[in-house]
Design an enzyme around this catalytic site. Structure first.
Site, mmCIF file in Angstrom:
data_model
loop_
_atom_site.group_PDB
_atom_site.id
_atom_site.type_symbol
_atom_site.label_atom_id
_atom_site.label_comp_id
_atom_site.label_asym_id
_atom_site.label_seq_id
_atom_site.Cartn_x
_atom_site.Cartn_y
_atom_site.Cartn_z
ATOM 1 N N LEU A 14 50.874 -15.744 -78.727
ATOM 2 C CA LEU A 14 50.712 -14.505 -77.975
ATOM 3 C C LEU A 14 49.763 -13.594 -78.742
ATOM 4 O O LEU A 14 49.922 -13.407 -79.954
ATOM 5 C CB LEU A 14 52.061 -13.802 -77.789
ATOM 6 C CG LEU A 14 53.108 -14.573 -77.003
ATOM 7 C CD1 LEU A 14 54.459 -13.881 -77.106
ATOM 8 C CD2 LEU A 14 52.679 -14.706 -75.558
ATOM 9 N N SER A 16 49.549 -10.497 -78.857
ATOM 10 C CA SER A 16 50.197 -9.312 -79.417
ATOM 11 C C SER A 16 51.223 -9.624 -80.508
ATOM 12 O O SER A 16 51.834 -8.713 -81.059
ATOM 13 C CB SER A 16 50.877 -8.521 -78.302
ATOM 14 O OG SER A 16 51.856 -9.329 -77.675
ATOM 15 N N CYS A 17 51.400 -10.893 -80.847
ATOM 16 C CA CYS A 17 52.431 -11.304 -81.808
ATOM 17 C C CYS A 17 51.905 -11.243 -83.246
ATOM 18 O O CYS A 17 50.915 -11.897 -83.582
ATOM 19 C CB CYS A 17 52.883 -12.730 -81.468
ATOM 20 S SG CYS A 17 54.029 -13.431 -82.660
ATOM 21 N N ASP A 18 52.587 -10.462 -84.091
ATOM 22 C CA ASP A 18 52.183 -10.344 -85.492
ATOM 23 C C ASP A 18 52.261 -11.681 -86.221
ATOM 24 O O ASP A 18 51.391 -12.004 -87.031
ATOM 25 C CB ASP A 18 53.052 -9.326 -86.226
ATOM 26 C CG ASP A 18 52.749 -7.895 -85.812
ATOM 27 O OD1 ASP A 18 51.622 -7.628 -85.339
ATOM 28 O OD2 ASP A 18 53.641 -7.041 -85.966
ATOM 29 N N ARG A 21 49.277 -13.748 -85.348
ATOM 30 C CA ARG A 21 48.074 -13.239 -86.045
ATOM 31 C C ARG A 21 48.084 -13.665 -87.515
ATOM 32 O O ARG A 21 47.047 -14.036 -88.066
ATOM 33 C CB ARG A 21 47.977 -11.726 -85.907
ATOM 34 C CG ARG A 21 47.535 -11.284 -84.522
ATOM 35 C CD ARG A 21 47.142 -9.820 -84.495
ATOM 36 N NE ARG A 21 48.297 -8.961 -84.592
ATOM 37 C CZ ARG A 21 48.807 -8.259 -83.588
ATOM 38 N NH1 ARG A 21 48.238 -8.307 -82.403
ATOM 39 N NH2 ARG A 21 49.859 -7.498 -83.776
#
Length: 89
Positions: A14, A16-18, A21
């Site tokens: 995703l 937006s997923c830390d 990333r």
């Protein structure tokens, strides 16, 4: 993640997923080439989901602590057990 025939890693995650990333940053630091697929934007094929649901990591496919999970109806939450592929898609 899965390996492509030519040796390039395919990473599903995703945007937006830390954690996703961080994983991408680690792969770059290691010099690993990867093809990133945002599952929300790009979607997933039913057969790929079925393979993952048959694996030892199936329980990790649905994040039951997420905001998205908490916003689901009880009927949708029950689909996590009875029809997880359609719920995840």
């Amino acid at each position: 993640m899965s390996a492509k025939a030519a040796g390039t890693v395919v990473m599903y995650g995703l945007k937006s997923c830390d954690t996703c990333r961080k994983a991408q940053a680690w792969l770059r630091q290691q010099g690993v080439e990867f093809d990133y697929r945002d599952v929300r934007a790009d979607g997933l094929e039913a057969d790929r989901l079925e393979q993952w649901l048959a694996s030892d990591y199936a329980a990790q496919l649905i994040n039951r602590r997420s905001t998205t999970w908490r916003q689901l109806t009880e009927a949708d939450k029950s689909r996590a057990e009875t029809g997880p592929v359609s719920l995840l898609q």
